[in-house]
Design an enzyme around this catalytic site. Structure first.
Site, mmCIF file in Angstrom:
data_model
loop_
_atom_site.group_PDB
_atom_site.id
_atom_site.type_symbol
_atom_site.label_atom_id
_atom_site.label_comp_id
_atom_site.label_asym_id
_atom_site.label_seq_id
_atom_site.Cartn_x
_atom_site.Cartn_y
_atom_site.Cartn_z
ATOM 1 N N GLY A 69 -0.546 -1.904 5.213
ATOM 2 C CA GLY A 69 -0.597 -3.366 5.448
ATOM 3 C C GLY A 69 0.756 -3.170 7.011
ATOM 4 N N THR A 70 1.888 -2.749 6.378
ATOM 5 C CA THR A 70 2.881 -2.780 7.479
ATOM 6 C C THR A 70 2.615 -2.500 8.329
ATOM 7 O OG1 THR A 70 4.438 -2.798 5.583
ATOM 8 C CG2 THR A 70 5.407 -1.854 7.534
ATOM 9 N N GLN A 183 -1.422 -11.258 0.611
ATOM 10 C CA GLN A 183 -1.526 -11.953 -0.285
ATOM 11 C C GLN A 183 -2.461 -12.537 -1.132
ATOM 12 O OE1 GLN A 183 1.427 -11.387 -2.413
ATOM 13 N NE2 GLN A 183 2.665 -10.512 -1.199
ATOM 14 N N SER A 200 -3.662 -5.539 3.129
ATOM 15 C CA SER A 200 -2.933 -4.382 2.101
ATOM 16 C C SER A 200 -3.575 -3.505 0.902
ATOM 17 C CB SER A 200 -1.919 -4.584 2.316
ATOM 18 O OG SER A 200 -0.862 -3.236 1.535
ATOM 19 N N ALA A 201 -4.261 -2.386 1.108
ATOM 20 C CA ALA A 201 -4.899 -2.462 -0.314
ATOM 21 C C ALA A 201 -4.243 -2.927 -2.131
ATOM 22 C CB ALA A 201 -6.362 -1.491 -0.328
ATOM 23 N N HIS A 202 -3.229 -1.961 -1.912
ATOM 24 C CA HIS A 202 -1.985 -1.638 -3.038
ATOM 25 C C HIS A 202 -1.987 -3.677 -4.161
ATOM 26 C CE1 HIS A 202 2.127 -2.574 -2.041
ATOM 27 N NE2 HIS A 202 1.875 -2.717 -1.370
ATOM 28 N N CYS A 326 22.217 -10.607 -3.521
ATOM 29 C CA CYS A 326 22.905 -9.194 -5.044
ATOM 30 C C CYS A 326 21.471 -8.169 -4.908
ATOM 31 C CB CYS A 326 23.102 -10.289 -6.104
ATOM 32 S SG CYS A 326 23.161 -11.714 -5.816
#
Lengths: 490, 490
Positions: A69-70, A183, A200-202, A326
């Protein structure tokens, strides 16, 4: 052991696994070759493209597979900007896009382009009209807006964006809209007249290493060099064909279950949204309560180190993620929470995978209060009860001198002697959530109407001090550099 | 059904399949996450990186996984050029690199850089000293050589390059050397002091979608934007972790068998090299006969359309590939064969997968002569026997006028009236191998010492007319534009 980080990555869907195994024997050859092994691979690739295109809502020849996807976002943005270079060099994005979009935007700026980041409200949603205005106003001396990017829904807080309305403004302005659907694509096609789409497939239970990039016919597109002849010249290199087959098959499969599963998860998330603030003191649930993804809920806990809470929940058997500073090596809180202006400390994102049992959510709600209590106890944080009369770290006079030496004190308040800080707390060099904890510990040592000056150089304080004031009912008077001024209310 | 296109892609190695299946259950989570699923994924990724780095011969922190060998080359070249920008803008490559390298080089030129392409000899090998000289001479007014690229062995003809020697010249010149090890990594580590290395898992029986990129510590490297925090900032996006695990495991496995298998395949390839020219008339075996990959042999057949021969062999049960122009939509013969200056028509690459049985090679040698005969018969090509007295397409006078109208006739020969063409053949508009077939058909119609003028606009003629002359013992007098002049020998 419940896994509640679906928005990050999902286990392989059974259909994906089945398709992967079934195509291992035929999906290894080069689909560009003319021999029988190549032709078989080509048939698999063509079938996967048709299935994926149908789910996306585009033509097969408008869709290419990329390595993630990136990479889809990087290529989609660079290609559309280059293809529209004559139209202008401005790129309009929302402030809460995925970092892949923002990184591509920064690369565009580094190359001399301009980027307009449209702000969001406290729920994380852009205003469609404001986005439309940005399209029109972002023209530079060299030209107008080349491209707009808007996510279908936010990955950290689940808020849905007004994609359809923004697509309308884009069409009016003649600007292509790229939608990051990472998403939401599992839940349904993206509505509206978008021009480019990335996914993005995952994220839907397909394998890692498979992204989708759709570019509508007629959209000017010049993919960044170097390219090769694969995937219409838009994604070079030999791909993992069995993974692509598995991605397409599982997208169809999750779509078949999407509506029923969305309704079920939405009810579970509603319970989390309602019950967490009742079970845990000093919690802020963030994101739009209605216009949101069905499976994501995000909240932030005062006086809590997000990473410590994540580890505590992990020990209790729950896997979640956190956008708190954090947890990150950069010490900067999530850009999404910053853009929303909400509390970042003790941030937890719960994202339920399909099939999550109600009992797992019950168990999470049973475990969460103790996990938060544990982390707060480690930090000697206030715990809902009035803060103990702990000593401030330094005497007011000493800290006051430190502040003055920094040249950061003063500001609008100094004109009014009545607003002089009655107490100064120096939390510089301390990481979130310590500055807010130290502020909470001393606030009762000044009289009602009196002020505390907090010195804190952790970037998270910029979000968390005003958020703390709002949650605790004190008045936030503003900041000068690293000096924050707070007036005690009754 | 023997598959003889190993150099293109290999079926999944049994160890790769096993590792893939074993890691599907733990390799789906995001290795950057802190929860237990993320930590397990991180352990798998770390172990794969260690195994792959050991096989490559580098440190684990010097190695990243990319989505393909092509992407490794693109990123490696762009990153090294950007990192060394102050040293200079020249890139030195061999003329027979994989197209991924040449595409990256073209992108560098488009961005204002310079590229020096070092030629190869007729075996496809660069001269190490000439490569070293190019490193020193390629400096531009803005500076020197930023990067050199050399493949370990050629993908089309199997010739090994003098990588170790060239690495020595690079070290002397202070220029990093990137080695494209895609074809050789299965057989052993790349020798010499290379600085960067790229490879691709599906070439050794790993899955598609996994590339390796090694960058030695100390090499200046600035990966092309946009990047993210994954893979040391050198390969953005969520990767297919089970595929990476399978890639690393299978590389170890093939290495364990490499020496024995190389010796076995080398003997089989030696047979093909020796027997094909004896079995098939008018064949040229290309590539270095000794310094070559163990499993690759390439030959070219006069009067044959490579794509037609590939289909004939496919029907006979053998999968091979071809670098003939005829197989490509671009009509340009393989840049490798062009750089070597060898015959391109009827080109066949046979690349044997590990485990190839001797009986399969026997069967191939039994089938090949008939397959070539069949294709030649379809094209009414000469078949070893003296060419039939076919009529030339046009009378000499007519074609001569056409040549003159083009303004391409003439040249050095026109000064010598004795060299005037006795016969002109117009093959313009006809694709390879037709022009050479037409030339072969008319050569006996001129007396010994007489010349034929061939008009041909297929780019392959530039290679294939001189190659035909050499193979048939006629004298090649040169070309002017699309006009080729040949003198008949006895």
């Amino acid at each position: 052991m419940p896994y509640f980080d679906a928005a990050s990555s999902l286990p392989l869907h059974p259909v994906a696994r089945q398709a992967l195994l079934a195509s291992l024997d035929e999906g290894w050859a080069d689909p560009a070759r003319l021999h029988r092994e190549g032709r078989r691979a080509r048939l698999l690739l063509d079938a996967a493209r048709e299935a994926a295109a149908e789910a996306v809502g585009c033509r097969p020849d408008e869709l290419v597979f990329t390595p993630s996807g990136t990479r889809s976002l990087h290529t989609g943005i660079a290609g559309a900007l280059a293809g529209r270079r004559r139209a202008g060099r401005a790129l309009v994005v929302s402030a809460v896009e995925h970092s892949a979009v923002l990184h591509a935007a920064e690369a565009h700026e580094a190359g001399g382009g301009t980027v307009v980041r449209v702000p969001v409200d406290r729920t994380g949603r852009v205003d469609a009209a404001a986005f439309g205005a940005a399209l029109r106003e972002s023209g530079s001396p060299e030209g107008g807006t080349a491209l707009a990017c808007l996510q279908s829904a936010n990955h950290e807080v689940g808020t849905e964006q007004p994609v359809e309305e923004v697509a309308g403004f884009c069409a009016e302005a003649g600007v292509p809209l790229l939608v990051d659907a990472a998403q939401s694509l599992a839940w349904g096609p993206v509505p509206g007249r978008w021009s480019l789409l990335a996914a993005s497939a995952h994220k839907w239970g397909g394998p890692g290493g498979v992204g989708l990039l759709a570019v509508r016919k007629g959209v000017r597109f010049a993919p960044p060099a170097p390219v090769d002849e694969r995937e219409s010249g838009r994604s070079p290199g030999f791909a993992d064909l069995p993974a692509i087959v598995a991605a397409a098959a599982s997208l169809r499969a999750v779509r078949a279950e999407a509506d029923a599963e969305a309704a079920r998860l939405r009810a579970l998330v509603d319970r989390v949204r309602a019950e967490v603030p009742a079970l845990v003191p000093d919690v802020e649930v963030v994101g739009d309560p209605v216009r949101r993804l069905p499976h994501v809920v995000t909240f932030s806990c005062l006086y809590v180190d997000g990473e410590a809470l994540l580890h505590a929940l992990d020990r209790a058997g729950f896997s979640v993620s956190s956008g708190s500073s954090c947890t990150s090596s950069t010490l900067i809180p999530s850009h999404v929470l910053r853009a929303m202006g909400v509390l970042s400390e003790g941030n937890v994102r719960v994202s339920l995978p399909p099939g999550t049992a109600e009992a797992d959510v019950d168990a999470f709600l049973a475990v969460l209060p103790e996990a938060v209590r544990e982390v707060r106890a480690q930090l000697r944080a206030p715990s809902g009860a009035p803060p103990a009369p702990a000593a401030a770290d330094r005497e007011a006079g000493e800290a006051g001198r430190a502040g003055a030496a920094d040249g950061e004190d003063g500001g609008p308040e100094t004109a009014d002697p009545g607003r002089e800080a009655a107490l100064t707390v120096d939390s510089r060099g301390k990481r979130c959530p310590i500055p807010v904890i130290e502020l909470a510990k001393v606030i009762d040592r000044v009289p009602v109407g009196g002020t505390v000056l907090l010195l804190a150089d952790d970037e998270a304080a910029r979000l968390d001090v005003p958020a703390w004031c709002e949650m605790r009912g004190h008045e936030y008077l503003g900041a000068q550099g690293h000096a924050y001024r707070v007036r005690r209310s009754a």
